[in-house]
Design a protein around this motif. Sequence first.
Motif, PDB file in Angstrom:
ATOM      1  N   ARG A  55       0.818  -1.208   0.000  1.00 11.68           N
ATOM      2  CA  ARG A  55       0.000   0.000   0.000  1.00 11.68           C
ATOM      3  C   ARG A  55       0.860   1.269   0.000  1.00 11.68           C
ATOM      4  NH1 ARG A  55      -5.082   0.514   0.155  1.00 11.68           N
ATOM      5  NH2 ARG A  55      -5.358  -1.671   0.721  1.00 11.68           N
ATOM      6  N   ALA A  58       2.193   1.787  -3.456  1.00  8.58           N
ATOM      7  CA  ALA A  58       1.118   2.246  -4.337  1.00  8.58           C
ATOM      8  C   ALA A  58       0.840   3.731  -4.129  1.00  8.58           C
ATOM      9  CB  ALA A  58      -0.136   1.428  -4.093  1.00  8.58           C
ATOM     10  N   GLU A  59       0.842   4.167  -2.879  1.00  5.16           N
ATOM     11  CA  GLU A  59       0.589   5.581  -2.599  1.00  5.16           C
ATOM     12  C   GLU A  59       1.675   6.470  -3.186  1.00  5.16           C
ATOM     13  OE1 GLU A  59       0.147   5.708   1.625  1.00  5.16           O
ATOM     14  OE2 GLU A  59      -1.900   4.895   1.586  1.00  5.16           O
ATOM     15  N   LEU A  62       1.015   6.671  -6.949  1.00  6.60           N
ATOM     16  CA  LEU A  62      -0.142   7.527  -7.224  1.00  6.60           C
ATOM     17  C   LEU A  62       0.199   9.000  -7.028  1.00  6.60           C
ATOM     18  CD1 LEU A  62      -2.986   5.363  -5.658  1.00  6.60           C
ATOM     19  CD2 LEU A  62      -2.528   5.771  -8.084  1.00  6.60           C
ATOM     20  N   PHE A  65       1.860  10.325 -10.101  1.00  3.65           N
ATOM     21  CA  PHE A  65       0.925  10.630 -11.179  1.00  3.65           C
ATOM     22  C   PHE A  65       0.070  11.851 -10.851  1.00  3.65           C
ATOM     23  CE2 PHE A  65       2.195   6.571 -12.702  1.00  3.65           C
ATOM     24  CZ  PHE A  65       1.794   6.479 -14.023  1.00  3.65           C
ATOM     25  N   ASP A  66      -0.272  12.004  -9.584  1.00  2.00           N
ATOM     26  CA  ASP A  66      -1.177  13.088  -9.197  1.00  2.00           C
ATOM     27  C   ASP A  66      -0.552  14.460  -9.389  1.00  2.00           C
ATOM     28  OD1 ASP A  66      -3.187  11.355  -8.570  1.00  2.00           O
ATOM     29  OD2 ASP A  66      -2.810  11.359  -6.403  1.00  2.00           O
ATOM     30  N   THR A  71      -3.070  10.151 -15.733  1.00  4.69           N
ATOM     31  CA  THR A  71      -3.870   8.963 -15.440  1.00  4.69           C
ATOM     32  C   THR A  71      -3.025   7.709 -15.638  1.00  4.69           C
ATOM     33  OG1 THR A  71      -5.960  10.006 -16.094  1.00  4.69           O
ATOM     34  CG2 THR A  71      -5.863   7.602 -16.198  1.00  4.69           C
ATOM     35  N   LEU A  72      -3.097   6.783 -14.700  1.00  2.00           N
ATOM     36  CA  LEU A  72      -2.494   5.452 -14.863  1.00  2.00           C
ATOM     37  C   LEU A  72      -3.570   4.574 -15.481  1.00  2.00           C
ATOM     38  CD1 LEU A  72      -0.486   3.173 -14.465  1.00  2.00           C
ATOM     39  CD2 LEU A  72      -1.041   3.154 -12.027  1.00  2.00           C
ATOM     40  N   LEU A 106      -3.632   0.228  -6.872  1.00  5.76           N
ATOM     41  CA  LEU A 106      -3.370   1.506  -7.525  1.00  5.76           C
ATOM     42  C   LEU A 106      -4.645   2.190  -8.038  1.00  5.76           C
ATOM     43  CD1 LEU A 106      -0.275   0.278  -9.534  1.00  5.76           C
ATOM     44  CD2 LEU A 106      -0.207   2.131  -7.841  1.00  5.76           C
ATOM     45  N   GLY A 107      -5.784   1.506  -7.945  1.00  2.00           N
ATOM     46  CA  GLY A 107      -6.996   2.049  -8.532  1.00  2.00           C
ATOM     47  C   GLY A 107      -6.926   2.113 -10.045  1.00  2.00           C
ATOM     48  N   CYS A 108      -6.110   1.232 -10.621  1.00  2.00           N
ATOM     49  CA  CYS A 108      -5.910   1.186 -12.071  1.00  2.00           C
ATOM     50  C   CYS A 108      -7.000   0.298 -12.674  1.00  2.00           C
ATOM     51  CB  CYS A 108      -4.512   0.634 -12.378  1.00  2.00           C
ATOM     52  SG  CYS A 108      -4.134   0.468 -14.122  1.00  2.00           S
TER      53      CYS A 108
END
Length: 306
Positions: A55, A58-59, A62, A65-66, A71-72, A106-108
């Motif tokens: 986790r 992953a953060e 992200l 990208f943010d 967008t991933l 990742l919410g991908c």
Amino acid sequence: MKLGFLTACLPGRSLAEIVGWAATNGFEALEVAAWPALGDRPFTASHIDVDDLDRGGAERILALFDRPGLTLSSLAFYDNNLHPDPDERAAINRHVQACIDAAALLGCPTVGTFLGRDPGKPVAENLREAEKVFPPLVDRAGERGVKLIIENCVMEGWHPDGYPGNLAYSPELWEWMFSLGLYLNYDPSHLVWMGIDPVAALRPYVDRVAHAQAKDIELFPEKRTRYGWPGRAVERPDAWDVGWWRYRVPGLGQVDWRRLVDTLYEGGFDGVLSVEHEDPVWGGTEERIETGLRVAHRTLRPLIVA
């Protein structure tokens, strides 16, 4: 619709470097290479280590990208899920599972791979094998809110005679794989050399396209007259050199991108169109690859509503 690219064309760069370059050069998304770290196959890379992703990792990705607002769009691991060697097949299937788990963290929305093929068996037997291999992968993806997508690349170099090595090369096979709960990562370039109109083939299936790739192709009909559809036979030291076509970046080949993008819009597609750079003319060095990506951007950006 957003415009992105697959990071595998820059295997020597870190993900942070690619994110920075993409944002600076007007791209909105990245399809991130997630092959295992070991190996030296062409057009592969390891920009996210899915096996060790937690986790916290992953953060951090992200956040990367943010910052520029990218967008991933997908995790990319394109390998032969029907490999004839059972141990190799099991390892590939496990890595797809790891990509699915990483995508969920990742919410991908998607994970891309190939169906593949055992080249020693006919198509019908391979399809029955796939009907055993893929349902557990599809179920795992669905439980985690991820779509498993299959690129319609022919992968002719996987077959000893240059025949299709990935059984997702035609609309007939798309319909079969949709019945397994799989989606399409649509790439028009592969259809062109097979004699399939990429726009007509796409139109009935836009609702099953969860992600799309932008790669162009240049045909040499006079060479096809010599070699035939499967390509070079007597002298073919490179399994991937069919001898009568080559991939290009969008705008330098024969795909009608205006009609294709319009068909995606008409069918309701609102995902990512991701440039897959495998152009030998604009390859070889990172500087030339960057130029190829800029050519693709210049071609596609005017067609996509900002």
